[in-house]
Design a protein around this motif. Structure first.
Motif, PDB file in Angstrom:
ATOM      1  N   ALA A 253      -3.653   4.474  -1.339  1.00  0.00           N
ATOM      2  CA  ALA A 253      -4.353   5.046  -0.346  1.00  0.00           C
ATOM      3  C   ALA A 253      -4.374   6.739  -0.165  1.00  0.00           C
ATOM      4  O   ALA A 253      -3.209   7.107  -0.572  1.00  0.00           O
ATOM      5  CB  ALA A 253      -3.940   4.713   1.092  1.00  0.00           C
TER       6      ALA A 253
ATOM      7  N   LYS B  16      -1.742  -1.234  -3.605  1.00  0.00           N
ATOM      8  CA  LYS B  16      -3.002  -0.330  -3.444  1.00  0.00           C
ATOM      9  C   LYS B  16      -2.640   0.916  -3.243  1.00  0.00           C
ATOM     10  O   LYS B  16      -1.617   1.393  -2.701  1.00  0.00           O
ATOM     11  CB  LYS B  16      -3.698  -0.880  -2.423  1.00  0.00           C
TER      12      LYS B  16
ATOM     13  N   SER C  40      -6.499  -4.480   5.292  1.00  0.00           N
ATOM     14  CA  SER C  40      -5.447  -5.224   4.402  1.00  0.00           C
ATOM     15  C   SER C  40      -4.977  -6.471   4.958  1.00  0.00           C
ATOM     16  O   SER C  40      -4.571  -7.152   3.940  1.00  0.00           O
ATOM     17  CB  SER C  40      -4.367  -4.230   4.046  1.00  0.00           C
TER      18      SER C  40
ATOM     19  N   PHE D  87       3.861  -0.908   3.917  1.00  0.00           N
ATOM     20  CA  PHE D  87       3.388   0.408   3.707  1.00  0.00           C
ATOM     21  C   PHE D  87       4.548   1.520   3.447  1.00  0.00           C
ATOM     22  O   PHE D  87       5.504   1.417   4.250  1.00  0.00           O
ATOM     23  CB  PHE D  87       2.223   0.947   4.793  1.00  0.00           C
TER      24      PHE D  87
ATOM     25  N   VAL E 295       1.085  -1.185   0.128  1.00  0.00           N
ATOM     26  CA  VAL E 295       0.155  -0.048   0.168  1.00  0.00           C
ATOM     27  C   VAL E 295       0.876   1.124   0.042  1.00  0.00           C
ATOM     28  O   VAL E 295       1.951   1.416   0.741  1.00  0.00           O
ATOM     29  CB  VAL E 295      -0.807  -0.079   1.336  1.00  0.00           C
TER      30      VAL E 295
ATOM     31  N   TYR F 158      -8.062   2.556  -0.324  1.00  0.00           N
ATOM     32  CA  TYR F 158      -8.174   2.998   1.232  1.00  0.00           C
ATOM     33  C   TYR F 158      -8.390   4.660   1.046  1.00  0.00           C
ATOM     34  O   TYR F 158      -7.272   5.588   0.762  1.00  0.00           O
ATOM     35  CB  TYR F 158      -7.105   2.460   1.966  1.00  0.00           C
TER      36      TYR F 158
END
Length: 406
Positions: free
Chosen positions: A79, A77, A136, A143, A7, A117
């Motif tokens: 965010a 992903k 997640s 992250f 992420v 997110y």
């Protein structure tokens, strides 16, 4: 293929776009809509403004669309992690800004539709990442966050999220994005040594005097942040090479906080071979461009910026993050070392701490019966532990008449 985070989080104001999108200023002109987000209009592909006050505008930074594309192309992903107080306004702005979607034939999408997110809420960003962690199922080491405010490096200090500052109101640009990815990869290399259930070549390397709640945090793999206690080299886990110093700091803690009963703790590395490979630096107690942190009297932003600046200066010594810092410490009243002799301290920041370190609290009887009070004098480990000692530090040793280093 290069490693990528699971992420990647982007802040909004001064990171994705230039300027501040705030309900305090937008939608205040004549004929303004009652819902703040309805006062946003698009000027061009990059620029949005307030319909009722043309002096209120934001402009997307040039590289954002390419960065979003790269994040998604590499399986991460996206965010949005922002403390902006109007989620609806930010979400609306992100519907106007576009990026290509590598997962759908490179078709152009509004960025908001590429976000997994959407964490826009005025809370500590540590709490944002705790929620992302829960949703997640990924470890914090997976992250990476970009943010313009240094105060938000608390995400690295408290839970180990890699933080990259978009400083000086330049926003997030491509080279900074790559710099952040490289910082994350270095941290990921360290966290790969995290073997708490199967330690190998485990060694006792020092002692620390810790309050009970700090012991609990370290046990959970979280960092120490205590604004009421001085941390001259940043929020971190401070370790002495002598058990009597750990005893001294057990008493010292109570002068700053409501201590629940500090304990002398053994400090162990789980994998001594891995420990030897960690970046380490021995800094001068004074000089070298390093300014000691004064967190008790500084704002959160000043404290955060001090930590970011320290990392940049130490990178100039050839030691990038994550690293372990060593320094000499001046004598203080009551210390169990001869006055005015300095002593050695080790400073371990969260990403290394959670990867390699365990603490074992000792009873008073165990402290009294201890037969290994100084397992590794830090100033004798420079070669063994591969500690980088810049010339300014050697000069300080010489000026103090300290020659017993090797």
């Amino acid at each position: 293929m290069a490693w990528y985070p699971k992420v990647v989080g982007l802040d909004t104001d001064w990171t994705i776009w230039q300027n501040y999108l705030g309900m305090e200023y937008w939608g205040k002109g004549p004929g303004a809509a009652s819902t703040s987000q309805d006062n946003i209009e698009r000027v061009d592909r990059w620029t949005l403004r307030d319909k009722t006050n043309k002096n209120m505008w934001i402009k997307q930074y040039n590289d954002i669309a390419n960065i979003v594309y790269d994040i998604l192309k590499n399986g991460a992903k996206l965010a949005i992690v922002s403390r902006n107080r109007n989620k609806e306004m930010c979400d609306r702005a992100l519907t106007f800004f576009n990026a290509n979607n590598p997962n759908d034939g490179n078709k152009e999408y509004s960025i908001i539709h590429l976000v997994t997110y959407d964490e826009i809420i005025d809370q500590s960003k540590v709490e944002h990442w705790r929620r992302i962690h829960g949703w997640s199922g990924e470890d914090y080491s997976e992250f990476l966050m970009f943010d313009d405010e240094a105060a938000h490096n608390s995400v690295r200090i408290e839970v180990g999220v890699t933080f990259q500052q978009a400083r000086d109101k330049k926003g997030l640009y491509w080279d900074l994005y790559i710099e952040g990815l490289n910082a994350w990869r270095r941290a990921k290399t360290v966290i790969m040594h995290n073997t708490p259930t199967a330690p190998k070549n485990r060694k006792l390397i020092g002692y620390s005097g810790l309050p009970g709640f700090w012991i609990d945090l370290i046990g959970k793999g979280e960092g120490i942040v205590e604004p009421k206690t001085p941390y001259r080299w940043g929020y971190a886990f401070y370790i002495a090479d002598y058990i009597e110093l750990a005893k001294y700091f057990c008493g010292w803690n109570g002068t700053w906080i409501n201590d629940d009963g500090s304990k002398v703790c053994e400090v162990w590395v789980r994998d001594y071979e891995a420990w030897q490979s960690i970046n380490k630096v021995w800094v001068p107690e004074n000089g070298g461009g390093l300014i000691q942190m004064n967190n008790i009297h500084w704002s959160y932003e000043e404290t955060g910026q001090n930590q970011e600046d320290r990392d940049r200066i130490i990178a100039g010594f050839g030691v990038p993050t994550p690293y372990v810092l060593f320094s000499r410490h001046h004598w203080m009243n009551g210390m169990p070392v001869p006055q005015p002799q300095r002593w050695s301290e080790m400073v371990v920041y969260t990403q290394v701490q959670r990867a390699l370190f365990d603490v074992v609290p000792l009873t008073d009887a165990q402290v009294k019966a201890n037969t290994n009070p100084r397992p590794y004098p830090f100033h004798h480990q420079i070669k063994e532990w591969n500690i980088t000692v810049p010339s300014v530090t050697w000069q300080e040793f010489k000026s103090r008449g300290e020659t017993d280093y090797y």
